[in-house]
Design a protein around this motif. Sequence first.
Motif, PDB file in Angstrom:
ATOM      1  N   TYR A  37       0.811  -1.220   0.000  1.00  0.00           N
ATOM      2  CA  TYR A  37       0.000   0.000   0.000  1.00  0.00           C
ATOM      3  C   TYR A  37       0.844   1.269   0.000  1.00  0.00           C
ATOM      4  O   TYR A  37       0.385   2.328  -0.387  1.00  0.00           O
ATOM      5  N   THR A  91     -16.726  10.977  -4.249  1.00  0.00           N
ATOM      6  CA  THR A  91     -16.715  11.250  -2.802  1.00  0.00           C
ATOM      7  C   THR A  91     -16.337   9.983  -2.045  1.00  0.00           C
ATOM      8  O   THR A  91     -15.537  10.016  -1.106  1.00  0.00           O
ATOM      9  N   LYS A  92     -16.901   8.845  -2.486  1.00  0.00           N
ATOM     10  CA  LYS A  92     -16.557   7.572  -1.838  1.00  0.00           C
ATOM     11  C   LYS A  92     -15.076   7.261  -2.023  1.00  0.00           C
ATOM     12  O   LYS A  92     -14.401   6.813  -1.106  1.00  0.00           O
ATOM     13  N   SER A  95     -12.708   9.063   0.385  1.00  0.00           N
ATOM     14  CA  SER A  95     -13.166   9.039   1.773  1.00  0.00           C
ATOM     15  C   SER A  95     -12.040   8.920   2.803  1.00  0.00           C
ATOM     16  O   SER A  95     -12.246   9.177   3.974  1.00  0.00           O
ATOM     17  N   SER A  96     -10.845   8.486   2.394  1.00  0.00           N
ATOM     18  CA  SER A  96      -9.746   8.451   3.373  1.00  0.00           C
ATOM     19  C   SER A  96      -8.463   8.979   2.736  1.00  0.00           C
ATOM     20  O   SER A  96      -8.319   8.972   1.515  1.00  0.00           O
ATOM     21  N   THR A  97      -7.550   9.422   3.583  1.00  0.00           N
ATOM     22  CA  THR A  97      -6.281   9.951   3.076  1.00  0.00           C
ATOM     23  C   THR A  97      -5.526   8.881   2.302  1.00  0.00           C
ATOM     24  O   THR A  97      -4.930   9.149   1.267  1.00  0.00           O
ATOM     25  N   ALA A  98      -5.588   7.634   2.828  1.00  0.00           N
ATOM     26  CA  ALA A  98      -4.874   6.542   2.156  1.00  0.00           C
ATOM     27  C   ALA A  98      -5.424   6.341   0.753  1.00  0.00           C
ATOM     28  O   ALA A  98      -4.674   6.143  -0.198  1.00  0.00           O
ATOM     29  N   SER A  99      -6.739   6.423   0.631  1.00  0.00           N
ATOM     30  CA  SER A  99      -7.298   6.156  -0.695  1.00  0.00           C
ATOM     31  C   SER A  99      -7.050   7.334  -1.638  1.00  0.00           C
ATOM     32  O   SER A  99      -6.876   7.149  -2.838  1.00  0.00           O
ATOM     33  N   ILE A 100      -6.977   8.548  -1.102  1.00  0.00           N
ATOM     34  CA  ILE A 100      -6.631   9.687  -1.969  1.00  0.00           C
ATOM     35  C   ILE A 100      -5.211   9.509  -2.513  1.00  0.00           C
ATOM     36  O   ILE A 100      -4.954   9.674  -3.691  1.00  0.00           O
ATOM     37  N   ARG A 101      -4.289   9.097  -1.632  1.00  0.00           N
ATOM     38  CA  ARG A 101      -2.885   8.921  -2.048  1.00  0.00           C
ATOM     39  C   ARG A 101      -2.746   7.853  -3.128  1.00  0.00           C
ATOM     40  O   ARG A 101      -1.901   7.939  -4.004  1.00  0.00           O
ATOM     41  N   ARG A 102      -3.602   6.845  -3.034  1.00  0.00           N
ATOM     42  CA  ARG A 102      -3.468   5.679  -3.902  1.00  0.00           C
ATOM     43  C   ARG A 102      -3.550   6.002  -5.395  1.00  0.00           C
ATOM     44  O   ARG A 102      -3.024   5.301  -6.229  1.00  0.00           O
TER      45      ARG A 102
END
Length: 325
Positions: A37, A91-92, A95-102
């Motif tokens: 990740y 938006t979904k 929803s989290s910083t980790a998923s934005i970074r991904r």
Amino acid sequence: MESGAFLDVIPIILNHLDLKSIVNLAQTSHFWQNQIYNNLKLWPKTIELPYIGCMDNYVGVHNTLETVIDIKLWSMIRPPDDPKALEKILTKMASSTASIRRFTFVETVNFKNFIHTDESLRLTALLFPSIRQISFEGNLLSIRGIQYIAMSCKKLKHIEFYQCNTIDIRNACRLFNTKEHQEYLDRLFIYHGFWSKYLIKLPSKDDLSFMALCQRCGLYFNELKNDKEMLCLYHPGTYTGFNHSSSAFSCCSSNTPRYSSTLGCQYTYHNKYSNESSTNQKHYYELHDGHPEYMFQKYTDVKFVLRCSERRRLDKCYRKWNKNQ
Ligand SMILES: [Zn+2]
Ligand SMILES: [Zn+2]
């Protein structure tokens, strides 16, 4: 496990796995989860959003919705009933910083039949700063949404303004008139409906200093890149016939009426328009009436599946959306 030599070979091992194996491996232990990740380069460069249905089944009298979905001609399919469908999905995803970074390194997002709103553009700018192309289509967006993209997505190569009747294209173009966009931008495609052709104020040097209109293909191109790469598609042959079933270009027999067309079958350098105020907009209207999935590819590389196709018109959608407001 975490000795130096082993850590060195991890990227090599991971590069040999497909996405499914990587996801499976990430679930085996915290060690692998962290390795995977945190290694953003492993994630795919292309993202496809889910298809969630459209406003109605109409894709012209000659085709069925199933066929059009099957061949992935998304520009033919009307957007979902809910004008906020795209912003809800994004938006979904945000929803989290980790998923934005991904998604940091994602270069292509297939938005399918969705069209943008200001909020979906804000989320696109946040989630996908490395995308190479963006389509501003329709009247649900404003200059504010375009500004998010211009500020965040600095690697855009292709920009499209398609039937954006509520924004001033010249103001919108000014947002991209920066050193950073100058380095990457190489195509600007502006399309309005035939009937609004007299209302368009085309961008000029004052708006986007490094882009110029090509008199051959009718696209805006980056003047600083034009002598390095041939990006202008055209037909060297002559066109015979006129809206007749046997009409075609002599070079490649393309542009039979009602078949999807591309801009040409050969590449050359763009040719700058000497007097932009005299542009033949009717000619470009015909030339540019294809699908973005095909239009910008060389004709010989493309096999069209459908006869009689038309890019979606949003008039009916606006009527419905306005009624529901
Ligand atoms: Zn040709
Ligand atoms: Zn050109």
